[in-house]
Each structure stands twice: as structure tokens, then as C-alpha cells.
Design a protein around this motif. Structure first.
Motif, short mmCIF file in Angstrom:
data_model
loop_
_atom_site.label_atom_id
_atom_site.label_comp_id
_atom_site.label_asym_id
_atom_site.label_seq_id
_atom_site.Cartn_x
_atom_site.Cartn_y
_atom_site.Cartn_z
N THR A 76 18.63 -1.26 -34.69
CA THR A 76 19.28 -0.48 -33.64
C THR A 76 18.26 0.38 -32.90
OG1 THR A 76 19.78 1.32 -35.18
CG2 THR A 76 21.47 -0.39 -34.89
N ALA A 77 18.70 0.88 -31.74
CA ALA A 77 17.91 1.85 -30.98
C ALA A 77 18.83 3.01 -30.65
CB ALA A 77 17.36 1.21 -29.71
N THR A 78 18.31 4.21 -30.69
CA THR A 78 19.15 5.39 -30.47
C THR A 78 18.53 6.34 -29.45
OG1 THR A 78 18.07 6.56 -32.31
CG2 THR A 78 20.09 5.35 -32.81
N ARG A 188 10.38 4.30 -23.15
CA ARG A 188 10.51 5.39 -22.18
C ARG A 188 10.92 4.83 -20.82
NH1 ARG A 188 5.97 9.91 -22.64
NH2 ARG A 188 7.84 11.14 -22.23
N LEU A 189 11.97 5.40 -20.21
CA LEU A 189 12.40 5.05 -18.87
C LEU A 189 12.17 6.25 -17.95
CD1 LEU A 189 14.35 3.32 -20.93
CD2 LEU A 189 15.55 2.77 -18.81
N TYR A 212 14.87 9.12 -19.70
CA TYR A 212 15.21 9.31 -21.11
C TYR A 212 14.41 8.35 -21.98
CZ TYR A 212 18.28 5.14 -20.90
OH TYR A 212 18.78 3.88 -20.76
N ASP A 213 14.37 8.67 -23.28
CA ASP A 213 13.66 7.86 -24.27
C ASP A 213 14.66 7.18 -25.20
OD1 ASP A 213 11.35 8.83 -23.16
OD2 ASP A 213 11.03 10.36 -24.71
N LEU A 214 14.25 6.03 -25.68
CA LEU A 214 15.08 5.25 -26.59
C LEU A 214 14.22 4.86 -27.78
CD1 LEU A 214 17.92 3.83 -26.75
CD2 LEU A 214 16.84 1.84 -25.69
N THR A 215 14.59 5.30 -28.97
CA THR A 215 13.79 5.03 -30.17
C THR A 215 14.38 3.86 -30.95
OG1 THR A 215 13.14 7.35 -30.34
CG2 THR A 215 12.85 6.00 -32.29
N ILE A 216 13.55 2.87 -31.21
CA ILE A 216 13.98 1.70 -31.99
C ILE A 216 13.88 2.05 -33.47
CG2 ILE A 216 13.55 -0.72 -32.50
CD1 ILE A 216 12.33 -1.01 -29.73
N ASP A 217 15.02 2.04 -34.16
CA ASP A 217 15.07 2.42 -35.58
C ASP A 217 15.12 1.19 -36.47
OD1 ASP A 217 15.33 5.23 -34.99
OD2 ASP A 217 17.37 4.79 -34.36
N GLY A 218 14.42 1.26 -37.60
CA GLY A 218 14.54 0.22 -38.61
C GLY A 218 13.71 -1.02 -38.36
N MET A 219 12.80 -0.99 -37.40
CA MET A 219 11.95 -2.16 -37.20
C MET A 219 11.07 -2.33 -38.43
SD MET A 219 12.36 -3.79 -34.31
CE MET A 219 10.82 -4.57 -33.93
#
Length: 248
Positions: A76-78, A188-189, A212-219
Motif C-alpha cells: 500500500t501507499a499512504t 512526491r507530486l 503532496y507526498d505519498l509513501t509506499i509502505d511494505g515494499m
């Protein structure tokens, strides 16, 4: 002639048995590898593992596998509490050295990729905004299109506008955001070419929301992403690695 026919039949039968045993060994090894990768990388779901090359048993005898493909789900990404799905997370591992129990595996080289669709990007965007393909020319610059009813974006962002000016916010808003990747997991957008807005002060406040920034979790740590490309399907990430340890 009869003896030759019998010999050929025996060879065919033994060949069939060897193939069956070889495929059974591959299935067992893929299952063991999937379980090991899940536990070592802390994944929520078990990955799909496909070991390439034939015969498999001769590769095992040499303690080296030509190629392994791994597909991972549940990534996921949050951003600010919003969560979206990362699809098509894959890794291709080459020249993988293993021990007899498959408890240790090191790939001399690896390619990784992942995709976040525009539909899922929209779920992560500011309220009222839609993220979409910006066309080939802007996509080549790493840009995506961010659009939506201006009034909805302003209201969703909680920007206070005097009643006298609200009637001036009826147009659609369109901006183009450049996408970049930081530290292998942060998307980053940043908006470019923001349109001139009729209400003073709203433009700067809206830019703060659209950026805004989007962090990819669990990679999994085996996938080191260092490049992002805007495609017609969404944002595609890719990266490479060397001496990738699947057991840590």
C-alpha cells in the motif's frame, strides 16, 4: 529392432518420470521460497514465486538458479491517513545462489517494478481532485494531470473564501504535477503551471494542498526503486539491485 523399441520406451518412461520429479521439486522449492520471502520481508500476504529454467534439479545440484520471478501483493501507499493499493509489484532475480535447504538465497542482479493506477492515485489526492494521464508530451516530462471543480477543491481543502467571492470559483481547475521519487519509497507530486485564480490568496493556499507526498509502505527490501515514469495506466516505478539477499 524389438530390443531398440523396448529401449526407446524405457527412455521415454524414464524421461517422463524425470520431468515429473523435476516439476514436483520446482513446486516444492517455489512454495518454500514464497514462505521464506514472506517472513523475511515482513509481507502481509504470501508472494507468488516462479523459478525459471529446465531442468531444475541440475540447477539445484550446482547451487545456482538461472532466474526467479516474484510477484508481491498487499503493498500500500499512504498520505495523511489515506491508503491506496500498489499493483503489479514484481521482481526478477537472476543468478541466484542457494543452499540445499533454501534458507539462504542471494541474487547477483535484480530488476524490480511497481505500478500505482490513476484511479488509486485519485484516492490519495486532495478531496475533489482527480489524477489522470497528462498526455505523451507532459508524461515525457514526468507530469500527471490534477483536475476538478475549483469550488470542490477549495471547500475540500478547508480554504476560507468570503461569500462575495464564492461565485467566482465555478470553473474547473487543471494543473500539471511533476512526479519524483525519493529514498526509494516516497512519491512526491509538485504542481507546475498553476492557473491564475480570480480570488486573491487562494492560489497559494491551493498549491500547498495540491503538492503532496505519498509513501509506499511494505515494499520488500529486495526492491530498490529509483525511477518513476508516467504512463497511460498510471505511475510505473522501476529499479535494479545487486547481491540481493532474499533471506534478510
Amino acid at each position: 529392432m524389438r530390443a531398440l523399441r523396448i529401449l526407446l520406451i524405457v527412455v521415454v518412461i524414464l524421461g517422463g518420470l524425470f520431468v515429473a520429479v523435476d516439476r514436483a521439486a520446482v513446486y516444492f522449492a517455489e512454495s518454500e521460497a514464497a514462505s521464506k520471502i514472506k517472513s523475511s520481508q515482513g509481507l502481509t500476504g504470501e508472494p507468488s514465486v516462479s523459478i525459471k529454467g529446465f531442468p531444475f534439479l541440475t540447477q539445484v545440484a550446482g547451487s545456482s538458479l538461472d532466474e526467479i520471478e516474484v510477484s508481491v501483493g498487499g503493498i500500500t501507499a499512504t498520505t495523511e491517513g489515506r491508503e491506496v493499493e500498489v499493483t503489479e509489484v514484481k521482481a526478477t532475480l537472476r543468478d541466484v545462489e542457494v543452499n540445499s535447504s533454501f534458507s539462504s538465497a542471494v541474487a547477483r542482479s535484480a530488476d524490480g517494478s511497481a505500478l500505482i493506477s490513476y484511479a488509486d492515485l485519485t484516492k490519495s489526492a486532495p478531496k475533489g481532485a482527480t489524477v489522470g494521464y497528462a498526455g505523451p508530451e507532459r508524461a515525457a516530462k514526468g507530469q500527471v494531470k490534477v483536475s476538478g471543480p475549483l469550488n470542490d477543491l477549495v471547500e475540500g481543502a478547508g480554504i476560507e473564501v468570503p461569500d462575495a467571492f464564492k461565485g467566482m470559483l465555478t470553473d474547473d481547475f487543471t494543473a500539471y504535477s511533476t512526479v519524483s521519487l525519493e529514498a526509494g519509497d516516497k512519491v512526491r507530486l509538485r504542481a507546475e503551471d498553476l492557473p491564475e485564480l480570480p480570488v486573491p490568496g487562494v492560489q497559494d493556499k491551493l498549491k500547498e494542498v495540491v503538492d503532496y507526498d505519498l509513501t509506499i509502505d511494505g515494499m520488500p527490501s529486495t526492491i530498490k526503486l529509483d525511477k518513476v515514469t508516467a504512463t497511460e495506466d498510471g505511475l510505473r516505478f522501476s529499479g535494479t539491485g545487486t547481491d540481493v539477499d532474499l533471506a534478510s
